[in-house]
Design a protein around this motif. Structure first.
Motif, PDB file in Angstrom:
ATOM      1  N   LEU A  21       0.839  -1.203   0.000  1.00  0.00           N
ATOM      2  CA  LEU A  21       0.000   0.000   0.000  1.00  0.00           C
ATOM      3  C   LEU A  21       0.870   1.246   0.000  1.00  0.00           C
ATOM      4  O   LEU A  21       0.630   2.189  -0.757  1.00  0.00           O
ATOM      5  N   ALA A  22       1.892   1.233   0.877  1.00  0.00           N
ATOM      6  CA  ALA A  22       2.784   2.389   0.967  1.00  0.00           C
ATOM      7  C   ALA A  22       3.487   2.613  -0.362  1.00  0.00           C
ATOM      8  O   ALA A  22       3.580   3.748  -0.846  1.00  0.00           O
ATOM      9  N   LEU A  23       3.966   1.524  -0.970  1.00  0.00           N
ATOM     10  CA  LEU A  23       4.673   1.652  -2.240  1.00  0.00           C
ATOM     11  C   LEU A  23       3.750   2.181  -3.323  1.00  0.00           C
ATOM     12  O   LEU A  23       4.142   2.951  -4.179  1.00  0.00           O
ATOM     13  N   SER A  24       2.479   1.712  -3.268  1.00  0.00           N
ATOM     14  CA  SER A  24       1.534   2.082  -4.322  1.00  0.00           C
ATOM     15  C   SER A  24       1.114   3.536  -4.250  1.00  0.00           C
ATOM     16  O   SER A  24       0.954   4.192  -5.268  1.00  0.00           O
ATOM     17  N   PHE A  25       0.937   4.039  -3.034  1.00  0.00           N
ATOM     18  CA  PHE A  25       0.347   5.370  -2.911  1.00  0.00           C
ATOM     19  C   PHE A  25       1.274   6.416  -2.302  1.00  0.00           C
ATOM     20  O   PHE A  25       1.290   7.560  -2.729  1.00  0.00           O
ATOM     21  N   VAL A  26       2.030   6.034  -1.293  1.00  0.00           N
ATOM     22  CA  VAL A  26       2.861   7.031  -0.607  1.00  0.00           C
ATOM     23  C   VAL A  26       4.083   7.394  -1.446  1.00  0.00           C
ATOM     24  O   VAL A  26       4.393   8.571  -1.630  1.00  0.00           O
ATOM     25  N   LEU A  27       4.761   6.370  -1.981  1.00  0.00           N
ATOM     26  CA  LEU A  27       6.016   6.622  -2.698  1.00  0.00           C
ATOM     27  C   LEU A  27       5.852   7.579  -3.881  1.00  0.00           C
ATOM     28  O   LEU A  27       6.612   8.538  -4.012  1.00  0.00           O
ATOM     29  N   PRO A  28       4.840   7.355  -4.740  1.00  0.00           N
ATOM     30  CA  PRO A  28       4.696   8.298  -5.858  1.00  0.00           C
ATOM     31  C   PRO A  28       4.452   9.724  -5.395  1.00  0.00           C
ATOM     32  O   PRO A  28       5.006  10.671  -5.967  1.00  0.00           O
ATOM     33  N   VAL A  29       3.654   9.887  -4.336  1.00  0.00           N
ATOM     34  CA  VAL A  29       3.348  11.237  -3.850  1.00  0.00           C
ATOM     35  C   VAL A  29       4.617  11.886  -3.290  1.00  0.00           C
ATOM     36  O   VAL A  29       4.924  13.055  -3.568  1.00  0.00           O
ATOM     37  N   VAL A  30       5.382  11.097  -2.522  1.00  0.00           N
ATOM     38  CA  VAL A  30       6.618  11.628  -1.942  1.00  0.00           C
ATOM     39  C   VAL A  30       7.582  12.048  -3.050  1.00  0.00           C
ATOM     40  O   VAL A  30       8.158  13.133  -3.031  1.00  0.00           O
ATOM     41  N   PHE A  31       7.718  11.188  -4.046  1.00  0.00           N
ATOM     42  CA  PHE A  31       8.649  11.492  -5.139  1.00  0.00           C
ATOM     43  C   PHE A  31       8.216  12.705  -5.934  1.00  0.00           C
ATOM     44  O   PHE A  31       9.022  13.558  -6.288  1.00  0.00           O
ATOM     45  N   PHE A  32       6.931  12.759  -6.193  1.00  0.00           N
ATOM     46  CA  PHE A  32       6.396  13.911  -6.919  1.00  0.00           C
ATOM     47  C   PHE A  32       6.744  15.194  -6.171  1.00  0.00           C
ATOM     48  O   PHE A  32       7.210  16.168  -6.758  1.00  0.00           O
ATOM     49  N   SER A  33       6.561  15.166  -4.840  1.00  0.00           N
ATOM     50  CA  SER A  33       6.814  16.362  -4.035  1.00  0.00           C
ATOM     51  C   SER A  33       8.286  16.736  -4.073  1.00  0.00           C
ATOM     52  O   SER A  33       8.635  17.917  -4.196  1.00  0.00           O
ATOM     53  N   ILE A  34       9.161  15.733  -3.967  1.00  0.00           N
ATOM     54  CA  ILE A  34      10.600  16.018  -3.970  1.00  0.00           C
ATOM     55  C   ILE A  34      11.014  16.673  -5.292  1.00  0.00           C
ATOM     56  O   ILE A  34      11.683  17.693  -5.324  1.00  0.00           O
ATOM     57  N   PHE A  35      10.555  16.084  -6.390  1.00  0.00           N
ATOM     58  CA  PHE A  35      10.915  16.633  -7.697  1.00  0.00           C
ATOM     59  C   PHE A  35      10.329  18.032  -7.877  1.00  0.00           C
ATOM     60  O   PHE A  35      10.974  18.906  -8.452  1.00  0.00           O
ATOM     61  N   ALA A  36       9.102  18.220  -7.384  1.00  0.00           N
ATOM     62  CA  ALA A  36       8.468  19.528  -7.517  1.00  0.00           C
ATOM     63  C   ALA A  36       9.282  20.584  -6.780  1.00  0.00           C
ATOM     64  O   ALA A  36       9.485  21.688  -7.285  1.00  0.00           O
ATOM     65  N   VAL A  37       9.766  20.228  -5.596  1.00  0.00           N
ATOM     66  CA  VAL A  37      10.556  21.187  -4.815  1.00  0.00           C
ATOM     67  C   VAL A  37      11.897  21.449  -5.503  1.00  0.00           C
ATOM     68  O   VAL A  37      12.335  22.580  -5.646  1.00  0.00           O
ATOM     69  N   ILE A  38      12.540  20.359  -5.944  1.00  0.00           N
ATOM     70  CA  ILE A  38      13.869  20.502  -6.557  1.00  0.00           C
ATOM     71  C   ILE A  38      13.815  21.400  -7.784  1.00  0.00           C
ATOM     72  O   ILE A  38      14.642  22.279  -7.979  1.00  0.00           O
ATOM     73  N   PHE A  39      12.832  21.196  -8.618  1.00  0.00           N
ATOM     74  CA  PHE A  39      12.797  21.969  -9.851  1.00  0.00           C
ATOM     75  C   PHE A  39      11.971  23.246  -9.732  1.00  0.00           C
ATOM     76  O   PHE A  39      11.600  23.859 -10.726  1.00  0.00           O
ATOM     77  N   GLY A  40      11.688  23.604  -8.500  1.00  0.00           N
ATOM     78  CA  GLY A  40      11.185  24.941  -8.226  1.00  0.00           C
ATOM     79  C   GLY A  40       9.732  25.190  -8.542  1.00  0.00           C
ATOM     80  O   GLY A  40       9.274  26.315  -8.416  1.00  0.00           O
ATOM     81  N   GLY A  41       9.016  24.186  -8.978  1.00  0.00           N
ATOM     82  CA  GLY A  41       7.629  24.395  -9.368  1.00  0.00           C
ATOM     83  C   GLY A  41       6.808  25.010  -8.270  1.00  0.00           C
ATOM     84  O   GLY A  41       6.119  26.002  -8.482  1.00  0.00           O
ATOM     85  N   ARG A  42       6.957  24.455  -7.043  1.00  0.00           N
ATOM     86  CA  ARG A  42       6.093  24.911  -5.970  1.00  0.00           C
ATOM     87  C   ARG A  42       6.821  25.893  -5.064  1.00  0.00           C
ATOM     88  O   ARG A  42       6.263  26.842  -4.558  1.00  0.00           O
ATOM     89  N   ALA A  43       8.114  25.622  -4.881  1.00  0.00           N
ATOM     90  CA  ALA A  43       8.831  26.427  -3.908  1.00  0.00           C
ATOM     91  C   ALA A  43       9.157  27.818  -4.436  1.00  0.00           C
ATOM     92  O   ALA A  43       9.414  28.733  -3.669  1.00  0.00           O
ATOM     93  N   ASN A  44       9.110  28.014  -5.770  1.00  0.00           N
ATOM     94  CA  ASN A  44       9.421  29.297  -6.375  1.00  0.00           C
ATOM     95  C   ASN A  44      10.749  29.840  -5.848  1.00  0.00           C
ATOM     96  O   ASN A  44      10.864  30.989  -5.478  1.00  0.00           O
TER      97      ASN A  44
END
Lengths: 422, 311
Positions: A21-44
């Protein structure tokens, strides 16, 4: 009907498998958030490029250029090191700026030479006798030097309009004058040069307004970059291997072998230390294989860095072995361990620099990366293979990795008490 | 190897172990005599394995004491004196038979020639010498069981704890295992043997402790247990056609009990059978068959606990 029955069975199994369950739902969300922060999408918060500027000229023009660079929002200009224990430090020199690049504090520095202020801007063909700004760079960062050079030209135009006008009139006087026969010839010569060298603007010291000479301070040997990937990818797989190997503890607990072993002269502490030793040797061997492959196939300069490699390899191997032991002691089944290790290791690897270099990340993310084994291990290997630093410079990485190993092992030992007695 | 005292091989006194609300061991006291094979007979969940795990120091009791040749159960001397054969196949599947025995020998402090001799002795005892180089995962179930036992004896313990060593074994392999156990018993090794098979207890054990709900219900030789429970009485098992509630009520009223569709009675003299059958006929029940037998350990267990060994 049968399809529905199969569907229901699979759903029930998934509901009871928390790891899946964690792999199916938590991991993608966590990864999405990390990439979003790294590439500045959300953190501006696009990371500012740190640049050291050394003003050897101390002229009006050089002062305005430094000020202009300081006003650029995407640059973080440093002219002197941070105060040490409250004491102000003296300004950077060309030598200390180069040292700062070599130790990885920054990846680019500008040195404004003495005499720059006399002819800060250059129109026409290059003049070797004129002092040019030196751009010192670490070639592991392909972005920052180009960005600094571009901004330098922009600042030259925007922060020194009077200098531009002055230099322009000088050029006019030089090339035009009363357009005597001789002047005509010189103007024609200048125009001929520009026609014959349409790419002069991109050549170092060529037709740029502010002439710049680039010099690679770190990473002259391009093959050394392979060491970065060997370390980055290596550490991530070491973590997977170590957690998998530590899982043997769970197999033994499940089969009853652990009970039998603990009923002999073997204590839980000696058993866990034995496994950490084995897993460390396994991890170290894995690193040796990776770097040997790098040497054989990608011409990595392995043999001249053996002592540093051994120091970093041993520390990294011990840290990942202790990490694996902690994961195994937390989990109760192999399936749990598989899910948890995938989750934790992929997150650690993404913020720790195993997937993309940390210097491309926002500063907050770079700091977060320091919580991972990956970041410290990669930094250590980079120091040896990329920056050619002496072994003595590895002490922060050695201390942190060994500290991580001790702390993680202590926690794992505490958690493993559940296996000792019932 | 640390010396052991000349005290009793095993002395358990008022042992209690609880897991939450469940009392797995409820005040058990047992003393094992030198060279004796003591059976712990009881159904699954009776507390036998917990008792064994307390002895080997893997479970900490809530109350009571355990000494092994006079030494506390969790001491180094007790560990040297004890050999534990767990119910699970506690082996390394990716090692060979010899490598497994070497590993467990080293864990018990053996090395060099002593280790080599111990390994060869155990391989011979388990008749696995010709399979010494085979991986455990490739062995048959019976061979794995024998190796599991050999690993428990690698350091020549004076007291062996066998926790249901024949679980999942075919009859032929079981017989092989019995012969191995009889051999070490005949050499004078003291043995605690847990089982829920009455036949195993009757064949191997000098004395038997019947255990249920964490308590020793009775302890003695086979004959003593039967004598204590039944005296000179015998057991009659009768089966009636169309056995139902009416038959069950009649059986209960007559002092017997219904077990798996049969009626079971305890009688003092064989002549009582005729009276019993007369009464059944008068009550209108049609007799299908009847058997008279001497009580055994299973009967004793049923008598003491009200349920069968393999419930």
């Amino acid at each position: 009907m049968m399809i529905l029955a199969i569907f229901r069975t699979a759903m029930m199994a998934l509901r009871r498998d928390r790891g899946a369950l964690a792999l199916s739902f938590v991991l993608p969300v966590v990864f999405f958030s990390i990439f979003a922060v790294i590439f500045g999408g959300r953190a501006n918060s696009t990371p500012k490029v740190k640049v050291i500027v050394v003003d050897e000229d101390h002229s009006r023009a050089s002062g305005r250029l430094v000020k202009g660079l300081g006003g650029e929002g995407s640059l973080s200009v440093k002219t002197r090191p941070a105060p040490v224990k409250g004491a102000e430090q003296s300004d950077y020199t060309a030598a200390s700026a180069e040292a700062a690049i070599k130790d990885g504090s920054v990846s680019v520095a500008l040195v404004i030479p003495k005499g720059f202020g006399e002819h800060p801007i250059s129109f026409g063909p290059p003049d070797a006798s004129r002092p040019t700004i030196q751009l010192l760079k670490d070639s592991s960062d392909p972005i920052a030097p180009q960005m600094v050079e571009g901004l330098l030209q922009k600042v030259g135009m925007t922060s020194m309009p009077d200098v531009m006008a002055e230099e322009g009139s000088k050029s006019l006087e030089q090339f035009a004058g009363n357009l005597t026969k001789e002047q005509r010839e010189r103007l024609d010569e200048g125009l001929r040069y520009l026609r014959e060298h349409p790419d002069a603007g991109s050549a170092a010291g060529g037709g740029e307004l502010i002439p710049v000479t680039s010099r690679v301070v770190v990473g002259q040997n391009h093959e050394d970059m392979v060491s970065f990937y060997a370390a980055a990818i290596g550490v991530m797989f070491l973590l997977f291997t170590a957690s998998g190997a530590a899982g043997a503890l769970l197999d033994e607990a499940e089969s009853g072998t652990l009970d039998r072993v603990l009923s002999s002269h073997v204590t839980m502490t000696s058993l866990m230390l034995g496994k950490v030793a084995y897993n460390s040797v396994l991890a170290f061997t894995q690193l040796v294989v990776m770097f040997l492959w790098g040497w054989a196939v990608f011409k990595l300069d392995f043999w001249t860095h053996i002592p540093g490699f051994i120091v970093m390899g041993v520390c990294t191997a011990v840290a990942v072995a202790a990490f694996g032991m902690l994961l195994a002691s937390i989990c109760t089944t192999r399936a749990q361990l598989g899910a948890l290790s995938t989750l934790v290791i992929l997150i650690m690897s993404s913020i720790g620099g195993s997937m993309f270099p940390r210097f491309l990340m926002p500063e907050a993310m770079q700091k977060a990366g320091l919580l991972t084994i990956n970041a410290w291990a990669i930094d250590g290997f980079t120091k040896i293979f990329w920056r050619d630093e002496p072994i003595s410079h590895l002490w922060p990485q050695v201390l942190v990795l060994l500290g991580i190993a001790v702390v993680l092992f202590a926690i794992a030992r505490r958690v493993a008490r559940r296996w000792e007695f019932a | 190897m640390a010396p052991v005292s000349s005290s009793a091989p095993l002395c358990i006194d008022a042992l209690v172990k609880r897991f939450g609300q469940v009392t797995a061991v409820d005040g058990i006291s047992i003393e094992l005599r030198a060279g004796e094979c003591l059976g712990l007979l009881g159904p699954n969940g009776a507390g036998k394995s917990t008792l064994i795990r307390c002895i080997v120091g893997r479970v900490i009791p809530d109350a009571g004491t355990i000494t092994v040749f006079g030494a506390p159960a969790d001491s180094a001397a007790a560990r040297d004196a004890l050999g534990w054969i767990p119910q699970e196949l506690a082996l390394y599947p990716r090692l060979t038979c010899r490598e497994n025995l070497q590993a467990f020998g080293r864990y018990h402090g053996l090395s060099g020639a002593a280790l080599h001799q111990a390994v060869e002795r155990c391989l011979a005892w388990a008749t696995l010498t010709d399979r010494a180089g085979d991986l455990v995962k490739n062995l048959s179930g019976g061979m794995k069981r024998r190796l599991n036992m050999a690993a428990g004896l690698i350091h020549q313990p004076k007291l062996i704890l066998m926790d249901e060593p024949t679980v999942g074994v075919d009859p032929q392999s079981r017989n092989h295992i019995f012969e191995m156990i009889e051999k070490v018993r005949d050499e004078g090794t003291s043995i605690i043997y847990t089982t829920h098979y009455m036949e195993e207890a009757e064949r191997l054990c000098d004395r038997v402790a019947i255990i249920d709900h964490g308590r020793v219900m009775s302890l003695g030789t086979n004959a003593e247990l039967v004598q204590n429970a039944f005296g000179q009485r015998s057991q009659v098992t009768a089966r009636f056609a169309g056995a139902g509630e009416r038959v069950a009520a009649w059986v209960a009223g007559r002092g017997g009990r219904s077990v798996n569709g049969s009626a079971e009675f305890t009688i003092d003299r064989p002549s009582e059978i005729a009276t019993l059958l007369d009464e059944a006929t008068r009550a209108g029940f049609e007799l299908v068959d009847v058997a008279l037998r001497k009580p055994n350990l299973e009967s004793v267990f049923l008598h003491l606990t009200g349920r069968e060994l393999r419930d």
